[in-house]
Structure formats: structure tokens, C-alpha cells
Scaffold this motif. Structure first.
Motif, PDB file in Angstrom:
ATOM      1  N   ALA A 124      40.709 -71.957  59.798  1.00 12.55           N
ATOM      2  CA  ALA A 124      42.222 -72.773  60.023  1.00 12.55           C
ATOM      3  C   ALA A 124      42.901 -71.634  60.353  1.00 12.55           C
ATOM      4  O   ALA A 124      43.563 -71.725  62.104  1.00 12.55           O
ATOM      5  N   SER A 125      43.403 -70.810  59.314  1.00 13.65           N
ATOM      6  CA  SER A 125      44.817 -69.702  59.230  1.00 13.65           C
ATOM      7  C   SER A 125      44.798 -68.920  60.764  1.00 13.65           C
ATOM      8  O   SER A 125      45.432 -68.446  61.589  1.00 13.65           O
ATOM      9  N   SER A 126      43.136 -68.547  60.510  1.00 15.24           N
ATOM     10  CA  SER A 126      42.992 -67.360  61.422  1.00 15.24           C
ATOM     11  C   SER A 126      43.788 -67.054  63.673  1.00 15.24           C
ATOM     12  O   SER A 126      44.169 -66.695  63.656  1.00 15.24           O
ATOM     13  N   ALA A 127      43.939 -68.706  63.620  1.00 15.12           N
ATOM     14  CA  ALA A 127      44.611 -68.984  64.558  1.00 15.12           C
ATOM     15  C   ALA A 127      45.692 -69.355  64.935  1.00 15.12           C
ATOM     16  O   ALA A 127      46.694 -69.227  65.556  1.00 15.12           O
ATOM     17  N   SER A 128      46.364 -69.585  64.147  1.00  9.85           N
ATOM     18  CA  SER A 128      47.793 -69.969  63.917  1.00  9.85           C
ATOM     19  C   SER A 128      48.690 -69.169  62.751  1.00  9.85           C
ATOM     20  O   SER A 128      49.006 -69.300  61.572  1.00  9.85           O
ATOM     21  N   ARG A 129      48.466 -67.298  62.708  1.00  5.05           N
ATOM     22  CA  ARG A 129      48.827 -66.646  61.798  1.00  5.05           C
ATOM     23  C   ARG A 129      50.213 -66.733  61.641  1.00  5.05           C
ATOM     24  O   ARG A 129      50.669 -66.059  61.069  1.00  5.05           O
ATOM     25  N   GLY A 130      51.503 -67.400  62.722  1.00  9.19           N
ATOM     26  CA  GLY A 130      52.469 -67.382  62.868  1.00  9.19           C
ATOM     27  C   GLY A 130      53.030 -68.177  61.844  1.00  9.19           C
ATOM     28  O   GLY A 130      54.006 -67.815  60.848  1.00  9.19           O
ATOM     29  N   VAL A 131      52.554 -69.172  61.145  1.00  6.67           N
ATOM     30  CA  VAL A 131      52.888 -70.025  60.731  1.00  6.67           C
ATOM     31  C   VAL A 131      52.163 -70.030  59.521  1.00  6.67           C
ATOM     32  O   VAL A 131      51.807 -71.612  58.472  1.00  6.67           O
ATOM     33  N   SER A 132      50.900 -68.758  58.545  1.00  9.71           N
ATOM     34  CA  SER A 132      50.545 -68.727  57.568  1.00  9.71           C
ATOM     35  C   SER A 132      51.042 -67.783  56.661  1.00  9.71           C
ATOM     36  O   SER A 132      50.955 -67.223  56.748  1.00  9.71           O
ATOM     37  N   PRO A 133      51.169 -68.647  55.414  1.00  8.17           N
ATOM     38  CA  PRO A 133      52.241 -68.084  54.511  1.00  8.17           C
ATOM     39  C   PRO A 133      51.613 -67.676  53.571  1.00  8.17           C
ATOM     40  O   PRO A 133      51.517 -66.260  52.282  1.00  8.17           O
ATOM     41  N   ALA A 184      50.595 -59.183  64.727  1.00  9.90           N
ATOM     42  CA  ALA A 184      50.336 -59.333  63.590  1.00  9.90           C
ATOM     43  C   ALA A 184      51.609 -58.985  62.797  1.00  9.90           C
ATOM     44  O   ALA A 184      52.707 -58.529  63.275  1.00  9.90           O
ATOM     45  N   GLN A 185      51.803 -59.773  62.098  1.00 12.42           N
ATOM     46  CA  GLN A 185      52.569 -60.273  60.955  1.00 12.42           C
ATOM     47  C   GLN A 185      52.515 -60.027  59.532  1.00 12.42           C
ATOM     48  O   GLN A 185      50.823 -59.895  58.846  1.00 12.42           O
ATOM     49  N   PHE A 240      52.817 -61.193  56.729  1.00 11.66           N
ATOM     50  CA  PHE A 240      52.698 -62.074  55.695  1.00 11.66           C
ATOM     51  C   PHE A 240      51.338 -62.660  55.202  1.00 11.66           C
ATOM     52  O   PHE A 240      50.810 -63.190  53.927  1.00 11.66           O
ATOM     53  N   ASP A 241      50.627 -62.329  56.165  1.00 13.64           N
ATOM     54  CA  ASP A 241      49.059 -63.023  56.304  1.00 13.64           C
ATOM     55  C   ASP A 241      47.977 -61.144  56.158  1.00 13.64           C
ATOM     56  O   ASP A 241      46.868 -61.399  55.254  1.00 13.64           O
ATOM     57  N   THR A 242      48.604 -60.497  57.064  1.00  7.80           N
ATOM     58  CA  THR A 242      47.914 -58.895  56.519  1.00  7.80           C
ATOM     59  C   THR A 242      48.313 -57.298  56.358  1.00  7.80           C
ATOM     60  O   THR A 242      47.913 -57.054  56.864  1.00  7.80           O
ATOM     61  N   GLY A 243      49.301 -57.817  54.712  1.00  2.21           N
ATOM     62  CA  GLY A 243      49.562 -56.761  54.615  1.00  2.21           C
ATOM     63  C   GLY A 243      49.238 -56.444  53.380  1.00  2.21           C
ATOM     64  O   GLY A 243      48.039 -56.948  53.507  1.00  2.21           O
ATOM     65  N   PRO A 244      49.508 -55.422  53.507  1.00  2.12           N
ATOM     66  CA  PRO A 244      49.093 -54.210  51.952  1.00  2.12           C
ATOM     67  C   PRO A 244      49.317 -55.011  50.816  1.00  2.12           C
ATOM     68  O   PRO A 244      49.881 -55.443  50.580  1.00  2.12           O
ATOM     69  N   TYR A 245      48.090 -55.241  50.081  1.00  6.06           N
ATOM     70  CA  TYR A 245      47.527 -56.347  48.628  1.00  6.06           C
ATOM     71  C   TYR A 245      47.744 -54.665  47.781  1.00  6.06           C
ATOM     72  O   TYR A 245      47.103 -54.652  46.871  1.00  6.06           O
ATOM     73  N   HIS A 266      59.502 -62.994  67.717  1.00  5.99           N
ATOM     74  CA  HIS A 266      57.691 -62.168  66.616  1.00  5.99           C
ATOM     75  C   HIS A 266      57.455 -62.812  65.831  1.00  5.99           C
ATOM     76  O   HIS A 266      58.706 -63.856  64.926  1.00  5.99           O
ATOM     77  N   PRO A 267      56.228 -63.181  65.517  1.00  4.47           N
ATOM     78  CA  PRO A 267      55.166 -62.598  65.898  1.00  4.47           C
ATOM     79  C   PRO A 267      54.770 -63.320  67.104  1.00  4.47           C
ATOM     80  O   PRO A 267      54.737 -64.811  66.815  1.00  4.47           O
ATOM     81  N   CYS A 268      53.869 -62.759  68.090  1.00  2.00           N
ATOM     82  CA  CYS A 268      53.257 -63.697  69.403  1.00  2.00           C
ATOM     83  C   CYS A 268      51.989 -64.453  68.552  1.00  2.00           C
ATOM     84  O   CYS A 268      51.562 -64.088  67.817  1.00  2.00           O
TER      85      CYS A 268
END
Length: 517
Positions: free
Chosen positions: A135-144, A297-298, A300-305, A319-321
């Protein structure tokens, strides 16, 4: 137990499944990895993998355009060989596509974690976390949540801190990479800094001219030589860099296989990168980075681990778009973060070993860090922690963690979640409308079984709630989770009522946190 990880996605996603594999292996399981054939080299970087089973995805797709019988036979051959050679007792499927779900069921029946199918062919997820991952893959702007932690949870682990540790290249490969870099750089070179110029889309690529300016200044100040990294399809970016740069550089774009790329990354002091697979390769090899997140891209969800990495995103309200929409601002974010900002951040790190707190002109600057429960988080270095988006993500992070872990909600606690009063009132109104609709749905659910008119009202209320949430910037990810769960095999009536009630508790917890502010 023999567990097969099924990940039929991209290079970076495959690498980012390693922390989940580490926890599974730590429980005593024997691990195999099934991936697309062209990423088998990346799977070799997963130290827990005792078997690598490549699926010839390209050939299968090509076969479908000809004789589909042959393509089907090839899939059957893959599953038969996997069962014969590895004999998995369970599958962890981190790819939500129907084809991957079918493959997982063919391999292990119902012994599937993550994304599967039930005996009737309905989509089935093993936990709320797996449902949220899709579900979050389509709404990553609010995926924490960082996708690595979502992978961990979808795999049925994710207790305590995650650790991203890919297999280190052998000494021979490291020496060869060092010799290659030294042979291509001036004699007075002090060290190397990696540049990843490409990204998955042009709108997510920081301008090559900006990279070139940073590279020239690194040479002037530190005698540091940029090393250009990337896939063969990004060679044009390297040529453009060469036209613009005044200082020396080493161009390895399209000139390394994955094991060689890993060895080269281990020979750089720092990586400056767009949001790409190379960024995640560096994190898994414990190499620090400055990552630039543009367009969709943002961090919070795809930053370096990896703790201690710097993530920069444009300091723009848009941002993010959102996904699937053209930019109304002519991709202005590409130039909002200037080369001076990036250079000063890199220079500070090279001189002190840390990224400083302070102004980052044009950027919101975030430092990657682990939170109290072991999930990767972001801490602002530029004073943006109090901005509404950051506050809302922090609130979602608190409430959704309890919601998805199926824990009791603990109340707001001492932390304050302060939004501007106008927005706070608007969100509380939205939450109030949501609570009312959920209360109505709970009451109508039982009556709808025997009363057709009430069933129509129940379905209309369900649609109203879905529309309310999916149209909301704040609750869009919850709305998609609601719809994803609705697509699974329907529960019995008590299960349906329990699900509605649980969402009501989530909404109440969000309102309590805002009211507490």
C-alpha cells in the motif's frame, strides 16, 4: 528450516532484503535466494544466501511474445529445479506482483510469508506489515518507514535494530580496484569520492553540471578525485561530465560488473549519489554517503540504511512529488539544491567525520539514525523537524507502528505533535469524519447480512470512507491499506467488525496525539 527468499524486483531492493535474511539466518534457518537472472551477481553479495536460484525473467517475457507454452514450461522447469535442489519448506516473498504470488504458492503452498495467495486464489498477506508494504509504494510521501524495515516486518522478523551488512569483497578484488583507481588518477591524488550520476528517471537526477562543480572543488581543496559510477545505459552522463569538468576524474560508468563495483565502492571515502541501487550498495558496505532525493524520491522510506548518512531533499512545499503526475513547476527541484550546499556538506564531513547541524541552503537536511525501537529514522540537521510534514510523519510512525504490530495503543505520551492551528483543525475534522463513518460501518455490518437495503448502505459507506482517505494527503497511505485489505479474501462477520473497530482505534489514537498538542 529451509527458507527461500523470493525477490523479483530491482538491484537495490534485492540488496535491501539482506537485514531480513540476517535475522532469519540468526534464527537458525538455511536461506536460499530466488531473484531475476540479471541480478544474480547482487544476490552473491548476500552473505546469508546458501543457494542462489536465478529466474530468467527476460527470456520468459520474450517467450511469451512467441510460444507461451514454452514460457510456461520454463517456469515449471524453474520451480521443479528449485524444489529439487533447495527443497524450500517456506517462502518469504517480498514481491507483491501476481506472478510472484503464483510462483510462491507453486513452491510452498500456503507456507508463504509476505505476499501469497489463499487456496481460492484470493490475494493474501501474512501480516498487516506486508499489506502496508504494498500500500505504501503508491503513497510514499506519507510513508514513515524505511523499506528495509518493511521488508524485515513482512518477512516475519524485524524485532530490535536492523543491521545492513553485505558480503565484503575479497582482498584480491579490493587490491585490483585500488590499483585500477590509482592507475587512472594523477599521482598527487589523496583519495577518491564516488559520484553516482544516474537515477531511475531524469526527474530524479541531480544535474551533471552540479556534480562536475563539486568534483572540481574537491580536487582543488582536498586533491580528491571523483569516481563516476553507473550502469552502461548511463554512459552519456559520464560523457557530459567530461565536457564540463575542469579537474581529473575516473570514469567507470558501464565498466564494472557488480562484484567489481562493490570493490570500487569499498575504495572510496564517501559516495555522493541520487536515490539509486549504488546508494544502497554503499550503505550495505558501510560506506558513508550524501544522497540527493528529487521529484518522487524522499529519504524517509528509501534513504540509506546506515546511521550517519546525509540525505538532502529540496526545501520546497511541493516535495516529494506525488506519483503519476507531471510536475507543475518545470522540475524546479533539480536546481534548488546547489553545488555549494553539497560541497560544503561533503567538505565538513571529510574534515571532521560528521555532517554538521546548521543551514543547508535550498535543502532540508536529514541524518540517518536508528530510533528507540530499532527502525531507521531521520533527524533534521537543518531545523525542519517542526515542519508540518515532518511532524505528521513522526505521528504516523508512532501510531502506525502500534497499529501494524497489532499492539494496544498507548496514548500520546510526552511527545508533542504540533501542527499549525488551521491545519490541525482541518486534520481533526478529517479524523472526526473518519471516526463517524467507521462507527456507522460497524453498526451496519451485522444488519447487512440479512437486509439488502442495509447492505447497500454499508457498501456506500465503505466507498465514502475509501474516497475520503485516498483523497487526503495525511491519510492517503491508510486509505490504500484499507483498500488493499478489502481485496483479500473476505473475513467472517466477526472478523470484519474487528477490522473496522481496529481502524477506529487507529483514528482515535491519531486524534488523541493531535489533541494532546
Amino acid at each position: 528450516m529451509r527458507i527461500l527468499l523470493l525477490n523479483l524486483t530491482r538491484f537495490g531492493d534485492l540488496l535491501q532484503s539482506q537485514p531480513a535474511l540476517a535475522e532469519l539466518a540468526g534464527q537458525g534457518h538455511e536461506i536460499g535466494v530466488a531473484c531475476l537472472e540479471n541480478f544474480a551477481g547482487a544476490a552473491a553479495l548476500l552473505p546469508e544466501a546458501r543457494a542462489i536460484l536465478p529466474l530468467p525473467g527476460g527470456r520468459l517475457l520474450a517467450g511469451l511474445s512467441g510460444d507461451w507454452h514454452a514460457a510456461l514450461a520454463a517456469v515449471a522447469d524453474f520451480t521443479d529445479r528449485t524444489i529439487r535442489d533447495f527443497a524450500p519448506e517456506a517462502v518469504v516473498n517480498l514481491t507483491p506482483a501476481l506472478a510472484a504470488r503464483l510462483l510462491a504458492r507453486r513452491l510452498c503452498g500456503e507456507a508463504v510469508r509476505g505476499f501469497g495467495l489463499d487456496p481460492l486464489g484470493y490475494r493474501h498477506e501474512s501480516s498487516p506489515w506486508a499489506t502496508f508494504l504494498e500500500a505504501s509504494s503508491a503513497s510514499r510521501g506519507v510513508s514513515p518507514f524505511n523499506v528495509v524495515d518493511l521488508f524485515r516486518k513482512a518477512a516475519g522478523v524485524g524485532v530490535g535494530p536492523g543491521r545492513f551488512a553485505l558480503a565484503r569483497p575479497l582482498r584480491q578484488a579490493l587490491d585490483a580496484a585500488g590499483d585500477r583507481l590509482a592507475g587512472a588518477a594523477p599521482a598527487e591524488t589523496a583519495f577518491f569520492v564516488g559520484f553516482q550520476l544516474g537515477a531511475s528517471a531524469a526527474a530524479r537526477q541531480w544535474p551533471v553540471a552540479a556534480f562536475a562543480e563539486v568534483g572540481d572543488r574537491l580536487w582543488e581543496r582536498f586533491r580528491a578525485v571523483p569516481v563516476l559510477l553507473g550502469a552502461p545505459g548511463e554512459r552519456e552522463l559520464g560523457a557530459r561530465y567530461g565536457e564540463l569538468a575542469g579537474g581529473p576524474f575516473v570514469n567507470l560508468i558501464g565498466a564494472t560488473d557488480l562484484p567489481t563495483l562493490a570493490a570500487v565502492v569499498c575504495r572510496i571515502q564517501l559516495l555522493v549519489s541520487n536515490d539509486t541501487g549504488t546508494l544502497h550498495l554503499a550503505a550495505g558496505l558501510d560506506v558513508p554517503s550524501v544522497a540527493i532525493f528529487l521529484a518522487t524520491a524522499q529519504p524517509f522510506d528509501t534513504g540509506p540504511y546506515r546511521e550517519g548518512c546525509l540525505c538532502l531533499e529540496p526545501d520546497m512545499p511541493c516535495h516529494p512529488c506525488p506519483f503519476g503526475r507531471s510536475c507543475p513547476n518545470a522540475n524546479a527541484c533539480l536546481t534548488t539544491i546547489g553545488p555549494q550546499t553539497v560541497f560544503e556538506a561533503v567538505a565538513a564531513f571529510l574534515e571532521s567525520g560528521v555532517f554538521p547541524t546548521g543551514a543547508y541552503p535550498g535543502a532540508r537536511a536529514w541524518l540517518s539514525t536508528l530510533d528507540a525501537r530499532g527502525f531507521m529514522d531521520m533527524r533534521s540537521l537543518s531545523g525542519h523537524d517542526a515542519e508540518p510534514r515532518a511532524v505528521w510523519l513522526r505521528l504516523l510512525r508512532r501510531v502506525l507502528r502500534q497499529f501494524l504490530d497489532e499492539e494496544a495503543f498507548t496514548g500520546p505520551g510526552p511527545e508533542l505533535f504540533s501542527l499549525p492551528e488551521t491545519r490541525r483543525k482541518a486534520v481533526l475534522t478529517l479524523l472526526g469524519q473518519s471516526a463517524e463513518l467507521l462507527w456507522l460501518l460497524e453498526g451496519q455490518a451485522g444488519l447487512s447480512v440479512k437486509n439488502q437495503a442495509m447492505k447497500s448502505r454499508f457498501l456506500a459507506g465503505w466507498d465514502r470512507l475509501s474516497a475520503l482517505w485516498t483523497a487526503s494527503p495525511e491519510l492517503g497511505v491508510l486509505g490504500r491499506l484499507w483498500m488493499q485489505e478489502a481485496q483479500q479474501a473476505p473475513p467472517d462477520l466477526p472478523g470484519l467488525i474487528a477490522r473496522i473497530r481496529r481502524y477506529g482505534e487507529c483514528i482515535a489514537a491519531l486524534a488523541a496525539c493531535l489533541g494532546h498538542a
